[in-house]
Design a protein around this motif. Structure first.
Motif, PDB file in Angstrom:
ATOM      1  N   THR A 183     -34.120 -16.728  15.372  1.00 56.22           N
ATOM      2  CA  THR A 183     -34.148 -17.953  16.182  1.00 56.22           C
ATOM      3  C   THR A 183     -32.759 -18.383  16.650  1.00 56.22           C
ATOM      4  OG1 THR A 183     -34.093 -19.245  14.125  1.00 56.22           O
ATOM      5  CG2 THR A 183     -36.265 -18.829  15.123  1.00 56.22           C
ATOM      6  N   VAL A 184     -31.706 -17.862  16.007  1.00 61.26           N
ATOM      7  CA  VAL A 184     -30.337 -18.218  16.390  1.00 61.26           C
ATOM      8  C   VAL A 184     -29.684 -17.123  17.209  1.00 61.26           C
ATOM      9  CG1 VAL A 184     -28.022 -18.803  15.518  1.00 61.26           C
ATOM     10  CG2 VAL A 184     -30.049 -19.701  14.375  1.00 61.26           C
ATOM     11  N   ILE A 185     -29.925 -15.868  16.860  1.00 62.24           N
ATOM     12  CA  ILE A 185     -29.215 -14.756  17.495  1.00 62.24           C
ATOM     13  C   ILE A 185     -29.546 -14.623  18.978  1.00 62.24           C
ATOM     14  CG2 ILE A 185     -30.891 -12.902  17.133  1.00 62.24           C
ATOM     15  CD1 ILE A 185     -28.556 -11.151  16.165  1.00 62.24           C
ATOM     16  N   VAL A 186     -30.708 -15.134  19.393  1.00 58.70           N
ATOM     17  CA  VAL A 186     -31.075 -15.056  20.814  1.00 58.70           C
ATOM     18  C   VAL A 186     -30.301 -16.073  21.646  1.00 58.70           C
ATOM     19  CG1 VAL A 186     -33.366 -14.108  20.355  1.00 58.70           C
ATOM     20  CG2 VAL A 186     -33.042 -16.598  20.423  1.00 58.70           C
ATOM     21  N   HIS A 187     -29.572 -16.987  20.986  1.00 58.69           N
ATOM     22  CA  HIS A 187     -28.714 -17.958  21.672  1.00 58.69           C
ATOM     23  C   HIS A 187     -27.264 -17.609  21.337  1.00 58.69           C
ATOM     24  CE1 HIS A 187     -32.287 -20.319  22.582  1.00 58.69           C
ATOM     25  NE2 HIS A 187     -32.622 -20.270  21.296  1.00 58.69           N
ATOM     26  N   PRO A 188     -26.605 -16.814  22.171  1.00 60.11           N
ATOM     27  CA  PRO A 188     -25.274 -16.290  21.838  1.00 60.11           C
ATOM     28  C   PRO A 188     -24.242 -17.354  21.476  1.00 60.11           C
ATOM     29  CG  PRO A 188     -26.155 -15.169  23.760  1.00 60.11           C
ATOM     30  CD  PRO A 188     -27.088 -16.298  23.458  1.00 60.11           C
ATOM     31  N   ASN A 189     -24.252 -18.485  22.151  1.00 60.55           N
ATOM     32  CA  ASN A 189     -23.251 -19.516  21.853  1.00 60.55           C
ATOM     33  C   ASN A 189     -23.446 -20.098  20.465  1.00 60.55           C
ATOM     34  OD1 ASN A 189     -22.064 -19.210  24.365  1.00 60.55           O
ATOM     35  ND2 ASN A 189     -23.271 -20.844  25.329  1.00 60.55           N
ATOM     36  N   SER A 190     -24.685 -20.370  20.088  1.00 59.61           N
ATOM     37  CA  SER A 190     -24.967 -20.903  18.747  1.00 59.61           C
ATOM     38  C   SER A 190     -24.642 -19.865  17.672  1.00 59.61           C
ATOM     39  CB  SER A 190     -26.441 -21.314  18.647  1.00 59.61           C
ATOM     40  OG  SER A 190     -26.755 -22.311  19.590  1.00 59.61           O
ATOM     41  N   ALA A 191     -25.027 -18.623  17.951  1.00 67.99           N
ATOM     42  CA  ALA A 191     -24.742 -17.554  16.985  1.00 67.99           C
ATOM     43  C   ALA A 191     -23.242 -17.371  16.805  1.00 67.99           C
ATOM     44  CB  ALA A 191     -25.389 -16.259  17.448  1.00 67.99           C
ATOM     45  N   LEU A 192     -22.486 -17.442  17.910  1.00 65.51           N
ATOM     46  CA  LEU A 192     -21.025 -17.299  17.825  1.00 65.51           C
ATOM     47  C   LEU A 192     -20.402 -18.430  17.018  1.00 65.51           C
ATOM     48  CD1 LEU A 192     -18.387 -15.909  18.651  1.00 65.51           C
ATOM     49  CD2 LEU A 192     -18.435 -17.272  20.770  1.00 65.51           C
TER      50      LEU A 192
END
Length: 567
Positions: A183-192
């Protein structure tokens, strides 16, 4: 630094260092282990509590005895097990950093797993961002040991500092897992954002751990003087504490690489076929072994309580001794420094017979600072070594992605390094080093370090040649790392030479550096001297950032050859 001198003079200072002798340093000679570290010819044949000390003839005469190491105490193995678990978690996690940062999320994937035919990825930030963040991580985890050493010396002691560092690192591991869940990795900015926060917190824990675990493992062996014993074969030999310490660090490094090998291989396959969430979760589970083993052995470890930092006193000694001799030529300045002027009796005499309020050290401490400075001078060459080592670790993973892997994850190939170490460390311990001693060859730490630098340089040449042929065979020419560029027909296992050469360089340079830092450092300055040794890696990472613009096509050949030129 595990101790601090008291104001009451030499007697208190001698008690502080447990009457351990500090040798007069011959500035023109190499350091030859126990000959200059522990041995005192005046101890000849002295026997106390069943211990027989070697005579002058047995030490240096025509009938001198062979030197052997003592047995390693079991608490040292427990601490080495803690290091194995910590290195499994650290290297298992960092092994997938390059793909996580550099490569984009594979089409249709919510975990980052690429499967057999596609390279795994997540953030898609490219080669330079990947190299920049991994280099920052290498810098960060080796800056923090300076603070970890200070906390151990002044507040908590080595053992408690290690325990708190383990807790902090666990928090960082948990946040790292969050950065990789679907659920987080698909949003690059949040994952970063999660990834960078985890990187910083893990670095604090890792740095505090590294500054103190190396001195702690060697301190489990308490013998400080040479002794003579008779083997079952009837041969009389000298039991050498310096060689025992060297052997402890050999097997300590072996445990590091067992953890690194299993962690890296397991996590690269987890990343490729399941996803990054598993590649970050399994190391966290393994890391939980650290607090368990620390708790089980808490009453068995030899520990040193905090006794205050000697940093301020060391600075005073250095400033007084160097007065009038300051020079950009550090070696010349060290030779000309007036250490006698820094001794308390001379400082008091120069102050009109009154003891300055800042003068808290004793005569012994001046010799200790001199000895520590001699060790630190050798460390100044290590940033050049670590620059090349870090370039290999970062760029060879990217290089492997441009080669034919036949389904093997591109970031699993670098496990040839720890595998070679696991094979060759016991060979060096049982055959190479004893064979050299029997042949009368003194392969001292300084000579081993030089050999390590040489083999690292050859590893850089190997990597540069491979990169040249990649550019020649790639359909994209000198831009072989492009996301739309197919791998070349060069087999990835041609990288083996670089990894094997760098493994030998670690045996000679890295292990000998740990040994040298511990042996040469005075007892109350061990944590700080070890932290300074580790800090050399941080300096190399900072310098390595200057090479970051070269960490991309079409400059990769030039970067590898630059590392060779530096060495």
């Amino acid at each position: 630094m595990s101790g601090h001198t008291l104001d009451d003079g030499i007697a208190a200072g001698l008690t502080e260092v447990e009457l351990k002798k500090v040798p007069i340093i011959d500035e023109k000679k190499d350091w030859h282990g126990a000959d200059s570290y522990e041995a005192d010819p005046n101890d000849a044949s002295f026997s106390q509590d069943g211990i027989i000390h070697p005579t002058e003839d047995e030490l240096h005469g025509p009938n001198k005895l062979r030197r052997v190491s003592d047995s390693i105490p079991w608490p040292a193995y427990l601490i080495a097990l803690v290091e194995l678990a910590e290195r499994f978690s650290y290297y298992g996690t960092t092994a997938v950093f390059t793909n996580f940062i550099q490569r984009p999320l594979p089409p249709g994937s919510r975990t980052g797993a690429g499967g057999k035919d596609v390279t795994s990825g997540a953030l898609g930030l490219g080669t330079q961002a990947s190299t920049g963040l991994t280099t920052f991580n290498a810098f960060w985890v080796y800056v923090i040991p300076l603070f970890g050493a200070y906390i151990a010396d002044t507040r908590l002691g080595r053992f408690k500092t290690i325990c708190w560092s383990v807790l902090i690192a666990l928090i960082g591991h948990a946040i790292m897992i969050v950065s990789s869940v679907p659920t987080v990795i698909v949003h690059p900015n949040s994952a970063l954002a999660c990834f960078v926060i985890a990187l910083i917190i893990m670095g604090v824990g890792t740095g505090g751990f590294k500054a103190n675990i190396s001195p702690l493992v060697a301190e489990q062996y308490k013998v400080e003087h040479l002794s003579v014993k008779t083997l079952n074969s009837g041969e009389r030999v000298i039991v050498d504490p310096a060689q025992t310490t060297a052997r402890i660090y050999l097997y300590f490094y072996l445990m590091i690489n067992i953890g690194a090998l299993v962690g890296q291989i397991g996590m690269t396959y987890s990343e490729k076929y399941v996803g990054f969430w598993l590649a970050y979760t399994l190391p966290t589970i393994m890391f939980l072994l650290c607090p368990i083993v620390l708790w089980v052995g808490r009453n068995r470890y030899e520990t040193s309580p905090p006794k205050g930092s000697v940093v301020a006193d060391a600075i005073h000694v250095f400033r007084i001794a160097a007065r009038g001799h300051w020079s950009l030529n550090f070696a010349k300045m060290r030779r000309e420094m007036d250490w006698d002027r820094a001794r308390p009796v001379n400082v008091i005499q120069g102050s009109g017979g009154e003891r300055p309020s800042w003068l808290r050290y004793d005569e012994q401490f001046v010799d200790e600072v001199r000895r520590a400075l001699k060790a630190c001078q050798v460390f100044l060459f290590y940033p050049l070594y670590w620059i090349s080592y870090n370039q290999l670790n970062n760029n060879l993973t990217s290089q492997a992605a441009t080669m034919t892997t036949n389904g093997v994850p591109n970031d699993v190939i670098n496990n040839l390094d720890p595998l070679a170490l696991i094979i060759f460390i016991p060979i060096c311990d049982y055959f190479v080093y004893p064979g050299l001693r029997r042949a009368g060859i003194n392969f001292s730490p300084i000579k081993r370090i030089f050999a390590g630098f040489l083999t690292a340089a050859l590893a850089m040449v190997w990597a540069a040649v491979i990169q040249y042929y990649i550019y020649q065979r790639s359909e994209c020419g000198y831009y072989a790392n492009g996301n739309k560029c197919a791998p070349t027909d060069l087999n990835v296992w041609t990288q083996s030479g670089s990894y094997i050469l760098i493994a030998f360089s670690e045996i000679f340079a890295s292990i000998s550096g740990l040994e040298y830092a511990f042996q040469m450092a005075p007892k109350r300055m061990r944590s700080m001297v070890m932290a300074i040794f580790l800090f050399m890696s941080a300096i190399s990472s900072a310098i390595g950032e200057a090479f970051n613009p070269l960490a991309a096509d079409p400059h990769l050949i030039l970067e590898n050859l630059t590392g060779f030129a530096l060495l």
